[in-house]
Enzyme design. Structure first.
Site, PDB file in Angstrom:
ATOM      1  N   HIS A  21      51.803  45.069  38.181  1.00 29.83           N
ATOM      2  CA  HIS A  21      52.028  43.637  38.397  1.00 29.83           C
ATOM      3  C   HIS A  21      52.264  42.839  37.111  1.00 29.83           C
ATOM      4  O   HIS A  21      51.553  41.912  36.771  1.00 29.83           O
ATOM      5  CB  HIS A  21      50.998  42.979  39.329  1.00 29.83           C
ATOM      6  CG  HIS A  21      49.544  43.234  39.054  1.00 29.83           C
ATOM      7  ND1 HIS A  21      48.950  42.948  37.863  1.00 29.83           N
ATOM      8  CD2 HIS A  21      48.563  43.722  39.843  1.00 29.83           C
ATOM      9  CE1 HIS A  21      47.676  43.246  37.929  1.00 29.83           C
ATOM     10  NE2 HIS A  21      47.411  43.723  39.111  1.00 29.83           N
TER      11      HIS A  21
ATOM     12  N   HIS B  68      36.460  46.737  46.162  1.00 29.48           N
ATOM     13  CA  HIS B  68      37.518  45.789  45.782  1.00 29.48           C
ATOM     14  C   HIS B  68      38.707  46.000  46.721  1.00 29.48           C
ATOM     15  O   HIS B  68      39.151  47.131  46.918  1.00 29.48           O
ATOM     16  CB  HIS B  68      37.896  46.053  44.325  1.00 29.48           C
ATOM     17  CG  HIS B  68      38.965  45.170  43.759  1.00 29.48           C
ATOM     18  ND1 HIS B  68      39.295  43.931  44.272  1.00 29.48           N
ATOM     19  CD2 HIS B  68      39.779  45.340  42.682  1.00 29.48           C
ATOM     20  CE1 HIS B  68      40.260  43.406  43.543  1.00 29.48           C
ATOM     21  NE2 HIS B  68      40.579  44.237  42.585  1.00 29.48           N
TER      22      HIS B  68
ATOM     23  N   GLU C 211      41.843  45.082  46.445  1.00 30.25           N
ATOM     24  CA  GLU C 211      43.209  45.207  45.913  1.00 30.25           C
ATOM     25  C   GLU C 211      43.745  46.608  46.237  1.00 30.25           C
ATOM     26  O   GLU C 211      43.013  47.595  46.234  1.00 30.25           O
ATOM     27  CB  GLU C 211      43.224  44.929  44.406  1.00 30.25           C
ATOM     28  CG  GLU C 211      44.633  44.671  43.912  1.00 30.25           C
ATOM     29  CD  GLU C 211      44.704  44.143  42.481  1.00 30.25           C
ATOM     30  OE1 GLU C 211      43.662  43.923  41.847  1.00 30.25           O
ATOM     31  OE2 GLU C 211      45.841  43.961  42.001  1.00 30.25           O
TER      32      GLU C 211
ATOM     33  N   ASP D 155      45.357  48.951  44.876  1.00 38.27           N
ATOM     34  CA  ASP D 155      45.214  50.155  44.037  1.00 38.27           C
ATOM     35  C   ASP D 155      43.912  50.890  44.359  1.00 38.27           C
ATOM     36  O   ASP D 155      43.752  52.051  44.001  1.00 38.27           O
ATOM     37  CB  ASP D 155      45.333  49.842  42.542  1.00 38.27           C
ATOM     38  CG  ASP D 155      44.487  48.682  42.066  1.00 38.27           C
ATOM     39  OD1 ASP D 155      44.120  47.831  42.902  1.00 38.27           O
ATOM     40  OD2 ASP D 155      44.184  48.613  40.869  1.00 38.27           O
TER      41      ASP D 155
ATOM     42  N   HIS E 176      37.865  40.467  39.544  1.00 38.87           N
ATOM     43  CA  HIS E 176      38.788  39.371  39.297  1.00 38.87           C
ATOM     44  C   HIS E 176      39.358  38.802  40.604  1.00 38.87           C
ATOM     45  O   HIS E 176      40.220  37.924  40.572  1.00 38.87           O
ATOM     46  CB  HIS E 176      39.934  39.834  38.374  1.00 38.87           C
ATOM     47  CG  HIS E 176      40.816  40.899  38.998  1.00 38.87           C
ATOM     48  ND1 HIS E 176      42.144  40.684  39.264  1.00 38.87           N
ATOM     49  CD2 HIS E 176      40.556  42.126  39.444  1.00 38.87           C
ATOM     50  CE1 HIS E 176      42.674  41.760  39.806  1.00 38.87           C
ATOM     51  NE2 HIS E 176      41.731  42.651  39.935  1.00 38.87           N
TER      52      HIS E 176
ATOM     53  N   ASP F 194      36.970  47.375  38.897  1.00 38.10           N
ATOM     54  CA  ASP F 194      37.898  47.134  37.780  1.00 38.10           C
ATOM     55  C   ASP F 194      37.186  46.867  36.447  1.00 38.10           C
ATOM     56  O   ASP F 194      37.759  47.103  35.380  1.00 38.10           O
ATOM     57  CB  ASP F 194      38.797  45.931  38.105  1.00 38.10           C
ATOM     58  CG  ASP F 194      39.930  46.268  39.065  1.00 38.10           C
ATOM     59  OD1 ASP F 194      40.355  47.440  39.097  1.00 38.10           O
ATOM     60  OD2 ASP F 194      40.380  45.362  39.779  1.00 38.10           O
TER      61      ASP F 194
ATOM     62  N   TYR G 219      43.338  45.486  28.899  1.00 41.52           N
ATOM     63  CA  TYR G 219      42.949  45.238  30.289  1.00 41.52           C
ATOM     64  C   TYR G 219      42.230  43.891  30.403  1.00 41.52           C
ATOM     65  O   TYR G 219      42.526  43.071  31.278  1.00 41.52           O
ATOM     66  CB  TYR G 219      42.057  46.376  30.815  1.00 41.52           C
ATOM     67  CG  TYR G 219      41.903  46.301  32.305  1.00 41.52           C
ATOM     68  CD1 TYR G 219      42.817  46.947  33.134  1.00 41.52           C
ATOM     69  CD2 TYR G 219      40.906  45.537  32.891  1.00 41.52           C
ATOM     70  CE1 TYR G 219      42.722  46.821  34.511  1.00 41.52           C
ATOM     71  CE2 TYR G 219      40.804  45.417  34.254  1.00 41.52           C
ATOM     72  CZ  TYR G 219      41.706  46.064  35.058  1.00 41.52           C
ATOM     73  OH  TYR G 219      41.622  45.944  36.417  1.00 41.52           O
TER      74      TYR G 219
ATOM     75  N   HIS H 101      39.389  52.383  36.784  1.00 40.83           N
ATOM     76  CA  HIS H 101      40.605  52.743  36.027  1.00 40.83           C
ATOM     77  C   HIS H 101      40.184  53.358  34.695  1.00 40.83           C
ATOM     78  O   HIS H 101      39.325  52.798  34.005  1.00 40.83           O
ATOM     79  CB  HIS H 101      41.463  51.513  35.701  1.00 40.83           C
ATOM     80  CG  HIS H 101      42.029  50.821  36.898  1.00 40.83           C
ATOM     81  ND1 HIS H 101      43.006  51.380  37.697  1.00 40.83           N
ATOM     82  CD2 HIS H 101      41.777  49.597  37.422  1.00 40.83           C
ATOM     83  CE1 HIS H 101      43.325  50.526  38.653  1.00 40.83           C
ATOM     84  NE2 HIS H 101      42.585  49.445  38.515  1.00 40.83           N
TER      85      HIS H 101
HETATM   86 FE   LIG Z   1      41.935  44.642  40.863  1.00 38.96          FE
HETATM   87 FE   LIG Z   2      42.306  47.919  39.934  1.00 43.97          FE
END
Ligand SMILES: [Fe+2]
Ligand SMILES: [Fe+2]
Ligand SMILES: Cc1cc2nc3c(=O)[nH]c(=O)nc-3n(C[C@H](O)[C@H](O)[C@H](O)COP(=O)(O)O)c2cc1C
Length: 403
Positions: free
Chosen positions: A28, A82, A84, A86, A148, A167, A195, A228
Site C-alpha cells: 500500500h 488484526h 487487515e 495481510d 494502527h 504489526d 516500518y 511481519h
Molecule cells: Fe496492519
Molecule cells: Fe500487517
C-alpha cells in the site's frame, strides 16, 4: 500430507506457520525493498489455537506449515489480532477447512472482520484484559486500538511469556532466518524504523502510552512474536528501546532535502542549500524524487530535524512527485521538524507557495517564506540558497536545543 512447507518451533508449544513473500515491492504505497513475511502462529495447547492467518495467495503455505505439526482440522480456536487482509485474508478458507469451535477478535475486530468477509458465523468479541483458557495454557488479550487500526490487539501467552504483537515491533523483511538475533542489527534497525515511520508514525503518542501501559502491567515478556519479519527472542530491550525513541521523534541535525526537477535548476538550488546546511552544522541528506521513493524519504525524516522540499513550477503547480510526497507525509504527521520550500520557476512560480502551505498544514515549524529563483540560478541566487541552508541549520540547532 504437509507438502514442502515446515513449521518452525518458537517455544515448546508455539510454532511459526506463516508465509514468506520474497517478491512484494509495493505494500500500500510503501516500497518493500526486502519483501516481507506474514507470520501466523500455532499454539499447541489442549485447545489447539491458530493466531492470525496470512495474505490470500499464501494460504497453501500456511496450511502446509500447520499440517507439518498437526492436522489443521484439530485446531479448536482461531484468534485474529488484526483485521487487515495481510493477516485475515485467508480466514474464510481456514474457517471452511478447520471448522474451529470459536473465532476470537477484539470488539472492533469482530465488526471489522464482518465488514470484510460478511461471515455468517459469530466472531467472539473479547475485552481488553480478558483471558481465555486453552486448557493447559491461557491467552490474555490486550487492546491496542488505533495501532494502527481500531481493531488491533495483542495476545499474551503467559505460560511461555510470549507476546503475539501483530504489526507492532515488526518489519517488512523476507529472510530465511526466523529470529531477529540471526539477522544483521543494522538491517533490523533500518527496516524496523522504516516500518515505524511509514505505518505507526501518526500514532506516536499512542505508542508511548502503550509502552507505559505494558510496562505498568508488569508482565514478563521473553518473546515478541510479531506478524511481519523476524521474531524477537533475545535483546528485547533493543526493539522496545527503538520504539520508545522513534515515538519521541527527537530531532537531530540531519536535514532531509527532497526535491524534483525538470531542467536541473531546482537541483542546483538543492545542492547550494546543502552546502549552506553543512556550513551551519547540519548533515544534509539530498533525496531527489527521481531516485528516492516516498517511503524511504519518510524513513529518513524519522530522526531528522529539518525537511526542505523543492519543486519547479509546472503548469502553475508543484511537480506531481512533490505533491505525492507532501500528501503522503501529511498523513504521517511527522513532528519536531524545521521546514522550508524552494524551487525554480519561469513566469508564475506557484510551486514554492504551494509547498509552504502544505508544510504549514503538516504543523511543522516552517521557517522563511521559501526561496524562488527565476529559471537557472546564477551566483547571487546560489548564494541565497546557501544562506537559506545556513538559516535552516541555525533553526534546527535551536529546535534540538529545546528538546
Ligand atoms: Fe496492519
Ligand atoms: Fe500487517
Ligand atoms: C511543461 C512546462 C510547464 C511549465 N509551467 C510553468 C508555470 O506554469 N509557471 C511557471 O512559473 N513556470 C513554468 N514552467 C517553467 C519552469 O518552472 C522553469 O523552466 C524552471 O526553471 C524549471 O526548473 P527545473 O530546472 O528545476 O525543472 C514550466 C516548464 C515546463 C517544461
Amino acid at each position: 500430507m504437509s507438502g514442502p512447507y515446515k513449521a518452525v518451533k518458537v517455544t515448546d508449544n508455539v510454532y511459526w506457520v506463516g508465509a514468506i513473500d520474497w517478491g512484494i515491492r509495493d505494500f500500500h504505497g510503501y516500497l518493500t525493498e526486502r519483501g516481507t513475511t506474514y507470520n501466523a502462529f500455532l499454539v499447541m495447547a489442549d485447545k489447539i489455537t491458530l493466531i492470525d492467518t496470512v495474505k490470500p495467495p499464501f494460504r497453501q503455505e500456511l496450511l502446509g506449515r500447520i499440517a507439518s505439526v498437526v492436522d489443521p482440522k484439530a485446531i479448536s480456536y482461531v484468534v485474529s489480532n488484526h483485521a487487515e487482509m495481510d493477516h485475515s485474508g485467508s480466514l474464510l478458507e481456514v474457517i471452511d477447512l478447520v471448522q474451529p469451535e470459536k473465532v476470537f477478535a477484539s470488539s472492533m475486530g469482530s465488526r471489522a472482520l464482518k465488514d470484510h468477509f460478511h461471515l455468517d458465523r459469530d466472531i467472539v468479541a473479547v475485552k481488553d484484559g480478558e483471558s481465555l483458557s486453552l486448557g493447559n495454557l491461557s491467552l490474555t488479550f490486550l487492546e491496542t486500538r488505533m495501532l494502527h487500526w481500531p481493531d488491533n490487539m495483542f495476545s499474551y501467552l503467559a505460560e511461555e511469556r510470549l507476546l503475539f504483537s501483530q504489526d507492532a515491533f515488526g518489519m517488512h523483511l523476507a529472510t530465511s532466518e526466523r529470529f531477529a538475533d540471526e539477522v544483521d542489527v543494522s538491517v533490523l534497525e533500518y527496516e524496523g524504523a522504516k516500518y515505524f515511520a511509514n505505518i505507526l508514525l501518526p500514532m506516536s503518542p499512542l505508542v508511548t502510552k502503550l509502552l507505559e501501559k505494558v510496562g505498568n502491567l508488569g508482565i514478563q515478556i521473553d518473546i515478541i512474536a510479531c506478524d511481519h519479519g523476524p521474531i524477537w527472542r533475545k535483546d528485547l530491550d533493543r526493539i522496545i528501546g527503538w520504539y520508545g525513541s522513534w515515538a519521541r521523534q527527537q530531532p537531530t541535525m540531519k536535514a532531509v532535502v527532497a526535491f524534483d526537477t525538470m531542467w536541473f535548476s531546482t537541483a542546483k538550488m538543492a545542492e547550494a542549500i546543502a552546502e549552506g546546511l553543512l556550513a551551519g552544522g547540519a548533515q544534509p541528506k539530498l533525496m531527489p524524487l527521481k531516485s528516492n521513493h516516498r517511503s524511504n524519504i519518510a524513513t529518513e525524516i524519522l530522526d531528522a530535524g529539518a525537511l526542505l522540499v523543492g519543486s519547479p513550477t509546472l503548469n502553475n503547480n508543484m511537480y506531481p512527485t512533490v505533491a505525492d510526497l507532501l500528501t503522503y507525509l501529511r498523513g504521517l504527521k511527522p513532528q519536531n521538524l524545521v521546514a522550508t520550500a524552494f524551487g525554480s520557476y519561469g513566469w508564475s512560480g506557484e510551486a514554492v507557495g504551494q509547498i509552504r502551505k502544505a508544510l504549514e498544514a503538516m504543523k511543522v515549524e516552517v521557517v522563511d517564506d521559501g526561496l524562488r529563483v527565476k529559471f537557472v540560478p546564477g551566483d547571487d541566487a546560489l548564494t541565497q540558497c546557501f544562506e537559506l541552508g545556513r538559516q535552516v541549520a541555525e533553526k534546527t540547532k535551536e529546535l534540538c536545543g529545546r528538546g
